[in-house]
Structure formats: C-alpha cells, structure tokens
Design a protein around this motif. Structure first.
Motif, PDB file in Angstrom:
ATOM      1  N   UNK A  86      49.057 133.323  47.159  1.00 42.73           N
ATOM      2  CA  UNK A  86      47.802 132.479  46.540  1.00 42.73           C
ATOM      3  C   UNK A  86      46.525 132.937  47.382  1.00 42.73           C
ATOM      4  N   UNK A  87      45.215 132.835  46.804  1.00 49.76           N
ATOM      5  CA  UNK A  87      44.073 133.033  47.712  1.00 49.76           C
ATOM      6  C   UNK A  87      43.524 131.540  47.509  1.00 49.76           C
ATOM      7  N   UNK A  88      42.998 130.789  48.652  1.00 49.47           N
ATOM      8  CA  UNK A  88      42.232 129.676  48.551  1.00 49.47           C
ATOM      9  C   UNK A  88      40.748 129.892  47.814  1.00 49.47           C
ATOM     10  N   UNK A  89      40.570 129.118  47.166  1.00 47.69           N
ATOM     11  CA  UNK A  89      39.204 129.059  46.479  1.00 47.69           C
ATOM     12  C   UNK A  89      38.168 128.782  47.370  1.00 47.69           C
ATOM     13  N   UNK A  90      36.883 129.670  47.476  1.00 50.56           N
ATOM     14  CA  UNK A  90      35.873 129.272  48.318  1.00 50.56           C
ATOM     15  C   UNK A  90      35.147 128.051  48.259  1.00 50.56           C
ATOM     16  N   UNK A  91      35.028 127.614  47.285  1.00 49.79           N
ATOM     17  CA  UNK A  91      34.397 125.901  46.968  1.00 49.79           C
ATOM     18  C   UNK A  91      35.732 125.428  46.549  1.00 49.79           C
ATOM     19  N   UNK A 131      46.923 138.672  41.623  1.00 50.59           N
ATOM     20  CA  UNK A 131      47.830 139.886  40.999  1.00 50.59           C
ATOM     21  C   UNK A 131      48.802 140.531  41.874  1.00 50.59           C
ATOM     22  N   UNK A 132      49.856 140.826  41.389  1.00 51.75           N
ATOM     23  CA  UNK A 132      50.982 141.385  41.936  1.00 51.75           C
ATOM     24  C   UNK A 132      50.889 142.823  42.437  1.00 51.75           C
ATOM     25  N   UNK A 133      49.678 143.479  41.825  1.00 51.91           N
ATOM     26  CA  UNK A 133      49.521 145.107  42.373  1.00 51.91           C
ATOM     27  C   UNK A 133      48.735 145.153  43.552  1.00 51.91           C
ATOM     28  N   UNK A 134      48.098 143.932  43.997  1.00 52.31           N
ATOM     29  CA  UNK A 134      47.421 144.004  45.282  1.00 52.31           C
ATOM     30  C   UNK A 134      47.889 144.135  46.619  1.00 52.31           C
ATOM     31  N   UNK A 135      48.031 144.673  47.447  1.00 49.10           N
ATOM     32  CA  UNK A 135      48.208 144.410  48.939  1.00 49.10           C
ATOM     33  C   UNK A 135      47.639 143.122  49.491  1.00 49.10           C
ATOM     34  N   UNK A 136      48.281 142.595  50.590  1.00 50.00           N
ATOM     35  CA  UNK A 136      47.851 141.306  51.210  1.00 50.00           C
ATOM     36  C   UNK A 136      46.171 141.636  51.594  1.00 50.00           C
ATOM     37  N   UNK A 292      35.746 130.805  37.128  1.00 50.09           N
ATOM     38  CA  UNK A 292      35.426 132.287  37.263  1.00 50.09           C
ATOM     39  C   UNK A 292      36.309 133.017  38.036  1.00 50.09           C
ATOM     40  N   UNK A 293      36.795 132.320  39.244  1.00 53.20           N
ATOM     41  CA  UNK A 293      37.694 133.240  40.149  1.00 53.20           C
ATOM     42  C   UNK A 293      38.892 133.510  39.086  1.00 53.20           C
ATOM     43  N   UNK A 294      39.319 132.682  38.413  1.00 54.81           N
ATOM     44  CA  UNK A 294      40.686 132.988  37.736  1.00 54.81           C
ATOM     45  C   UNK A 294      40.530 134.100  36.649  1.00 54.81           C
ATOM     46  N   UNK A 295      39.295 134.161  36.100  1.00 55.67           N
ATOM     47  CA  UNK A 295      38.911 134.949  35.100  1.00 55.67           C
ATOM     48  C   UNK A 295      38.795 136.471  35.694  1.00 55.67           C
ATOM     49  N   UNK A 296      38.181 136.522  36.990  1.00 55.95           N
ATOM     50  CA  UNK A 296      38.139 137.744  37.728  1.00 55.95           C
ATOM     51  C   UNK A 296      39.455 138.371  38.077  1.00 55.95           C
ATOM     52  N   UNK A 297      40.410 137.365  38.457  1.00 55.15           N
ATOM     53  CA  UNK A 297      41.574 137.937  38.905  1.00 55.15           C
ATOM     54  C   UNK A 297      42.333 138.340  37.709  1.00 55.15           C
ATOM     55  N   UNK A 298      42.272 137.726  36.422  1.00 55.55           N
ATOM     56  CA  UNK A 298      42.802 138.259  35.137  1.00 55.55           C
ATOM     57  C   UNK A 298      42.164 139.771  34.967  1.00 55.55           C
ATOM     58  N   UNK A 299      40.896 139.980  35.117  1.00 51.77           N
ATOM     59  CA  UNK A 299      40.316 141.179  34.956  1.00 51.77           C
ATOM     60  C   UNK A 299      41.105 142.142  35.881  1.00 51.77           C
ATOM     61  N   UNK A 300      41.125 141.779  37.233  1.00 51.57           N
ATOM     62  CA  UNK A 300      41.718 142.839  38.062  1.00 51.57           C
ATOM     63  C   UNK A 300      42.848 143.130  37.652  1.00 51.57           C
TER      64      UNK A 300
END
Length: 338
Positions: A86-91, A131-136, A292-300
């Motif tokens: 997981x990534x922490x949300x900025x806000x 997303x699973x395809x991303x490296x840390x 918005x973060x979740x929408x961005x992650x879905x697009x990525x």
C-alpha cells in the motif's frame, strides 16, 4: 525502530537518524513496514519550517511519499489485509469531495509525521493498494507528484481527446502530467531548459517541445501549435512568478491554467485583464483526495504505466538524497530504499 526526524530546532542540519518505539495497530488502523520513499520539492521546505505553523511541531518525521507492506491490522479493518502492498495517502483526512481545513491539515511529512520510519501506523482510510506491476521504487513516487498531476489533468482539467496541453518542465509532476495527458488523447507540448531532457520527453510521447532558454518567449513560439484555437486548452503551470505571465498569453479564451508550482517565485506581476477578458480559469491544485488517488491507480494498472525513477539512495543517505534534489538537473523521481 529507526526514523529520520527533525529535532531540537528547525533546519536541515537538525535532520537526524533516531530511534522511536515501534507503533502498534489499534482499531481501524494498519501497520506498514516501509519499503521505499520518494522525495518532492516540499521535502526541502519542511525542514526549514517553510510553511510556518502549518509545517507542524518538532520532532517531525519528514517525507510524504512511500510504499510498504501491511504487517498488522487492527480490529474492524476491511480496506487492507496483512501482506498487501500500500501507499499512504498524502492527505490522510481527505477521502473525497471538496477540500477543507481538516483535510489540508492532515498532510504526511508535515504537519503529520511522514514515512521516513521503518514502521508507520495509519488509519485504514488513509492507505491504498498499489498496482502489482509496479516496483517498490515506482509505487513510492505516486502519492504527491502522481496525484497532483492526475488532479490537474483528470479531476479538474477534464481533458478531451485532441486538446492542446502545455506542460512546464521535466520534473516529477511534469512527467506524470505528460503521461496522463497522452492517456486522455491530448496533444502535449513540453518546455524545458535542457535539449537532452526534451529529447527524452519526445521519446515518452511529447508532440512538441520548446527550449525556453534559447526561445525565451515560448508563448509566442507556441502560436503555430495552437493556431486553430487561439492558445492552449490547458497549461500545467509549475513556474509561478516568471512563467505565469507567459501562460496567460498562451492560454486560449476559456482555457484552464492549473497552478501547481511556484518554482520561480511567489509574487505575481501579470495582466489580470487577460484572465477576465479571455475568461481564463485559474485553478490551484494541491495534490488531491483519496478517491482521485484510487482512480489514478486504476488507470495506471489498466494501461501498465510506469513512473520515471531517477537516482536512488539508501535509508541512511536521506541527507545526501535531499542535497541531490536541491542541486536539480536529474530526470525522474529521487527514491529512498529501505
């Protein structure tokens, strides 16, 4: 556990490696073992208390962006499970909708403790699976720079295929903006002071490029690019004081300028008449909300996008990484390995 914290007095010289007790996950919380972090321009501002009282209190753990693995969950947690990356949300307090004082006071790495700690404990509402395809290293770049660009291009910009977009520079936000604008079918022009970097963004999909050191009036130089509509539909404004006056000349009537950065200064000397007479929309962008973060992650995930990663440093080398960021000249996000 090991942490980096600003302690005693404000100032980069007071950023020190220290020990804190390991946190435990309470009800509704997740405990994350951090794997990587990435740096933003604000990480040079926070140690100097550059946001005044809104910077937070000492001791303060800096840096907002990172990725880690959930190693424990508290009672009632449903948004994450042990083993999730997981990534922490900025806000932490901005889930959706309009911003509020409470949302803007919940930023990680100032005023709240950030991610430069081996273990971080957060509300389950403040984390998102990556997303699973991303490296840390790639995933660590997303919470601030990635979401800021997504908010400008998608949440507020609402780009349509064929729109003409201008992106200033080749920093972290700019590279994300280029990728997201191309994803929406836009025609993208990038300006930079480096021919080498302009060649790299052309390889990434930029349609036009302008070197603003050899062509200082890039607004005039861009007219042939937007001749059919009288200016750009959208400009991702990262410079501030020195670039905004040119952006106001380069934007089309009814166009949008997403004001994100003030790298060249905070004061404004521009003709505000251009905003009124051309009905320009000047939109401030400060990162964004979890939705918005979740929408961005879905697009990525859907499109297999990969952030551009630059130099990487070990956890103990945070000061060196910040100095690298301060010097500038790099390409891609600066990453910290845990």
């Amino acid at each position: 556990m090991r942490v980096f914290q600003i302690e005693g007095e404000w100032g980069i010289d007071n950023l020190r490696l220290a020990e804190r007790p390991a946190p435990e996950a309470g009800p509704g919380q997740v405990l994350i073992r951090m794997k990587a972090a990435s740096l933003n321009a604000r990480d040079l501002i926070v140690p100097e208390r550059g946001y005044g009282r809104a910077t937070g209190e000492l001791p303060l753990i800096p840096v907002s962006d990172g990725v880690g693995e959930v190693v424990a969950i508290g009672e009632g947690v449903t948004r994450a499970a042990v083993g999730d990356r997981v990534c922490p949300s900025y806000f932490q307090n901005w889930v959706a909708g309009e911003p509020s004082p409470a949302a803007f006071s919940s930023g990680l790495g100032g005023p709240r403790d950030g991610v430069m700690a081996e273990l971080v404990c957060l509300s389950e509402q403040g984390v998102c699976r990556v997303p699973e395809h991303l490296t840390d290293a790639e995933a660590a770049t997303l919470p601030c720079a990635g979401l800021t660009a997504w908010s400008a291009i998608s949440t507020y910009g609402r780009l349509a295929p064929g729109d003409r977009v201008l992106v200033q520079g080749t920093g972290g936000v700019a590279l994300f903006a280029l990728a997201f604008a191309k994803l929406r079918g836009a025609h993208v022009t990038v300006i930079s002071s480096s021919d080498e970097k302009l060649a790299r963004v052309r390889a990434m999909g930029a349609d036009e490029t302008i070197n603003y050191t050899t062509t200082e009036d890039w607004a005039k130089a861009s007219r042939p690019i937007t001749a059919d509509r009288g200016g750009f539909d959208h400009i991702v404004e990262l410079g501030g004081e020195k670039t905004l006056p040119l952006s106001l000349k380069a934007i089309r009537p009814g166009g949008t300028i997403s004001l994100i950065g003030v790298l060249s200064g905070l004061k404004l000397e521009a003709s505000l008449g251009l905003v009124v007479t051309r009905q320009v929309r000047l939109q401030g962008v400060t990162v964004g909300h979890r939705e918005g973060f979740e929408a961005m992650l879905a697009a990525i995930s859907q499109h297999g996008l990969r952030p551009v990663v630059g130099e990487s440093f070990a956890f103990e080398e945070l000061r060196d990484a910040l100095e690298h960021l301060r010097r500038g000249g790099g390409f891609g996000k600066t990453v910290i390995r845990f």
